[in-house]
Motif scaffolding. Structure first.
Motif, mmCIF file in Angstrom:
data_model
loop_
_atom_site.group_PDB
_atom_site.id
_atom_site.type_symbol
_atom_site.label_atom_id
_atom_site.label_comp_id
_atom_site.label_asym_id
_atom_site.label_seq_id
_atom_site.Cartn_x
_atom_site.Cartn_y
_atom_site.Cartn_z
ATOM 1 N N PHE A 1 0.841 -1.201 0.000
ATOM 2 C CA PHE A 1 0.000 0.000 0.000
ATOM 3 C C PHE A 1 0.876 1.252 0.000
ATOM 4 C CE2 PHE A 1 -2.875 3.226 1.501
ATOM 5 C CZ PHE A 1 -4.116 2.837 1.043
ATOM 6 N N SER A 2 2.036 1.166 0.664
ATOM 7 C CA SER A 2 2.890 2.349 0.808
ATOM 8 C C SER A 2 3.425 2.822 -0.543
ATOM 9 C CB SER A 2 4.035 2.053 1.775
ATOM 10 O OG SER A 2 4.707 0.863 1.430
ATOM 11 N N THR A 3 3.841 1.885 -1.403
ATOM 12 C CA THR A 3 4.356 2.269 -2.722
ATOM 13 C C THR A 3 3.251 2.887 -3.566
ATOM 14 O OG1 THR A 3 5.886 0.424 -2.537
ATOM 15 C CG2 THR A 3 5.683 1.427 -4.702
ATOM 16 N N TYR A 4 2.058 2.338 -3.410
ATOM 17 C CA TYR A 4 0.879 2.907 -4.102
ATOM 18 C C TYR A 4 0.705 4.382 -3.722
ATOM 19 C CZ TYR A 4 -4.181 3.932 -4.312
ATOM 20 O OH TYR A 4 -5.406 4.519 -4.499
ATOM 21 N N ALA A 5 0.698 4.661 -2.418
ATOM 22 C CA ALA A 5 0.471 6.032 -1.947
ATOM 23 C C ALA A 5 1.607 6.963 -2.377
ATOM 24 C CB ALA A 5 0.321 6.034 -0.420
#
Lengths: 122, 158
Positions: free
Chosen positions: B95-99
């Motif tokens: 999720f962090s790379t997405y954000a």
């Protein structure tokens, strides 16, 4: 060496997600997936800080692999986030399912942006 | 989601050590697979992050089918779900790379790409988990008697 950094970071991030989720669920109960929400926002914050610092030259590529790709990548999850949203919707809690998506995306993006700005100051 | 015989949200005990180890091992494998995908199919710094999108969508499809299998059809060894569901799939998807990729696209003057990516990922991920769970139920029904689905109890350890 790069692979090792990613794997070591992930071997810390994934159990940290598991343990954080247990602790948050114990505190707030299972009605809303606060555990996954917490790790996703926290991981987005740390990765934002790191990437902001890297753009400014304050964090190197090894640190990005260890903490970014490895730790933050494994601390956060899209699969459990999606699955929990599906379970909420299947259980009739469609409003909570939609709220989970909206709140996770908004808080994750907000945390990433704020932390990126902060990281740029390092 | 928690196996029905395990009370929800007990404090972590010493007996949890094998579970934590299984999550760590699976997480290392999953993250290595994600890293491999980004090396094999690199996307330009200002392009649409197709590789991470695909990684996340594939991980969501697999967890949909996997969770139907382990909660409604089979009762696997107690370390299977922590290792594969929480570890491998949790470490594979991110999720962090997405954000942060959205923030990057916004900052480099690609608001259209950022917005498309912001909307496409949850849409594709939720469609994938839903279709895969439904397909798994159809495929496994008949071959195994379906146990009644356990309640939705959430948990990043799914």
């Amino acid at each position: 060496m790069n692979w090792l950094l990613v794997v070591v970071g992930a071997m810390v991030g994934a159990p940290l997600r598991y343990l954080t989720d247990r602790a948050v669920q114990a505190r707030f109960g299972p009605a809303f997936p606060w555990g996954t929400f917490t790790v996703n926002v926290a991981g987005s914050l740390v990765l934002g800080l790191l990437t902001g610092a890297a753009v400014g030259g304050a964090a190197g590529s090894r640190l990005q692999l260890l903490i970014g790709t490895g730790l933050c990548g494994a601390l956060t999850t899209y699969s459990t986030f999606s699955y929990e949203t599906l379970r909420l919707a299947e259980g009739g809690a469609r409003l909570r399912a939609a709220a989970n998506v909206a709140a996770s995306v908004a808080a994750g993006l907000g945390a990433a942006c704020a932390a990126w700005a902060l990281g740029g100051l390092l | 989601m928690t196996a029905p015989h395990r009370p929800e949200a007990r404090p972590v005990r010493a007996g949890q050590a094998p579970v934590v180890a299984a999550v760590a091992a699976g997480g290392g494998l999953g993250a290595a697979a994600r890293y491999a995908a980004t090396l094999w199919w690199p996307t330009g710094p200002d392009g649409f992050p197709w590789t991470v999108l695909l990684v996340n969508v594939v991980g969501c499809a697999v967890i949909g089918a996997f969770m139907v299998a382990v909660t409604e059809v089979w009762s696997p060894h107690r370390l299977v779900r922590p290792f594969f569901g929480t570890g491998v799939l949790g470490g594979f998807t991110t999720f962090s790379t997405y954000a942060v990729d959205i923030r990057h696209l916004l900052g480099t003057g690609h608001p259209g790409t950022a917005l498309a990516y912001l909307a496409a990922t949850p849409l594709a991920a939720l469609t994938a988990v839903w279709l895969a769970a439904a397909a798994a139920r159809r495929a496994l029904r008949g071959r195994h008697r379906l146990a009644p689905a356990t309640g939705s109890k959430g948990g990043a350890r799914a």
